[in-house]
Design a protein around this motif. Structure first.
Motif, PDB file in Angstrom:
ATOM      1  N   SER A   1       0.851  -1.185   0.000  1.00 17.35           N
ATOM      2  CA  SER A   1       0.000   0.000   0.000  1.00 17.35           C
ATOM      3  C   SER A   1       0.886   1.232   0.000  1.00 17.35           C
ATOM      4  N   GLN A   2       0.433   2.240  -0.718  1.00 17.12           N
ATOM      5  CA  GLN A   2       1.181   3.492  -0.816  1.00 17.12           C
ATOM      6  C   GLN A   2       0.262   4.643  -0.446  1.00 17.12           C
ATOM      7  N   MET A   3       0.814   5.600   0.289  1.00 16.77           N
ATOM      8  CA  MET A   3       0.047   6.760   0.679  1.00 16.77           C
ATOM      9  C   MET A   3       0.924   8.002   0.535  1.00 16.77           C
ATOM     10  N   ALA A   4       0.377   9.017  -0.092  1.00 16.55           N
ATOM     11  CA  ALA A   4       1.055  10.296  -0.206  1.00 16.55           C
ATOM     12  C   ALA A   4       0.124  11.362   0.357  1.00 16.55           C
ATOM     13  N   THR A   5       0.657  12.198   1.222  1.00 14.58           N
ATOM     14  CA  THR A   5      -0.153  13.266   1.788  1.00 14.58           C
ATOM     15  C   THR A   5       0.534  14.608   1.571  1.00 14.58           C
TER      16      THR A   5
ATOM     17  N   SER B   1       4.432  14.119   2.531  1.00 21.10           N
ATOM     18  CA  SER B   1       5.037  12.892   3.055  1.00 21.10           C
ATOM     19  C   SER B   1       4.542  11.713   2.233  1.00 21.10           C
ATOM     20  N   GLU B   2       5.330  10.652   2.260  1.00 22.60           N
ATOM     21  CA  GLU B   2       4.989   9.428   1.536  1.00 22.60           C
ATOM     22  C   GLU B   2       5.293   8.229   2.421  1.00 22.60           C
ATOM     23  N   VAL B   3       4.410   7.219   2.343  1.00 20.73           N
ATOM     24  CA  VAL B   3       4.618   5.978   3.086  1.00 20.73           C
ATOM     25  C   VAL B   3       4.286   4.815   2.158  1.00 20.73           C
ATOM     26  N   THR B   4       5.172   3.839   2.102  1.00 25.29           N
ATOM     27  CA  THR B   4       4.917   2.597   1.375  1.00 25.29           C
ATOM     28  C   THR B   4       5.081   1.448   2.360  1.00 25.29           C
ATOM     29  N   GLN B   5       4.071   0.602   2.429  1.00 22.95           N
ATOM     30  CA  GLN B   5       4.124  -0.555   3.323  1.00 22.95           C
ATOM     31  C   GLN B   5       3.957  -1.824   2.509  1.00 22.95           C
TER      32      GLN B   5
ATOM     33  N   GLN C   1       7.099 -10.957   6.615  1.00 22.78           N
ATOM     34  CA  GLN C   1       8.001  -9.804   6.581  1.00 22.78           C
ATOM     35  C   GLN C   1       7.189  -8.539   6.375  1.00 22.78           C
ATOM     36  N   ILE C   2       7.627  -7.459   7.024  1.00 18.16           N
ATOM     37  CA  ILE C   2       7.020  -6.145   6.833  1.00 18.16           C
ATOM     38  C   ILE C   2       8.129  -5.165   6.500  1.00 18.16           C
ATOM     39  N   ILE C   3       7.897  -4.399   5.442  1.00 11.53           N
ATOM     40  CA  ILE C   3       8.840  -3.353   5.035  1.00 11.53           C
ATOM     41  C   ILE C   3       8.057  -2.046   4.979  1.00 11.53           C
TER      42      ILE C   3
END
Length: 134
Positions: A39-43, A54-58, A83-85
């Motif tokens: 999942s990717q999130m950009a705010t 900000s950006e988060v990729t999980q 695994q979690i990245i």
């Protein structure tokens, strides 16, 4: 005029509903599936005139093992997160990275706190009950 437009739409909807019933998981006891979810999130925001991005990729690597299948085709699945990245860019430029498979303890306190939270669910088994349609 309305009837001519409505009839094809209803026909497509009913045909789609009939086909949706055919789309079902067909899992059997002992089946194993491995998969990755990303999942990717950009705010972006503006606070007091300052722009922030900000950006988060999980990424989660998981394994399912089918434990049982009930008479109503509900499936009992044992889910294990292998695994979690997590990649975070709190300012849109720099990057923080947590990887549960990393051998070394993270030096960054934010990454270390991610490990304290997410590391606790890695390799734990969760049971999930799934309807045939998912």
């Amino acid at each position: 005029m309305v009837m001519r437009t409505l009839l094809p739409v209803l026909t497509l909807l009913l045909a789609g509903a009939a086909n949706a019933a055919d789309l079902q998981w067909k899992l059997n006891k002992g089946d194993r599936l491995s998969y990755n979810i990303q999942s990717q999130m950009a705010t972006s925001s503006t606070v007091a005139g300052f722009d922030s991005q900000s950006e988060v990729t999980q990424t989660m690597k998981m394994q399912w093992t089918v434990v049982d299948r009930a008479a109503d085709n509900t499936t009992v699945v044992e889910q294990t997160i292998r695994q979690i990245i997590i990649k975070m860019s709190p300012d849109g430029k720099s990057e923080l990275r947590f990887d549960s498979a990393a051998k070394d303890r993270p030096q960054d306190p934010i990454v270390r706190s991610l490990g304290n939270v997410y590391g606790k669910i890695v390799d734990q088994k969760f049971q999930v009950w799934m309807a045939p349609t998912g």
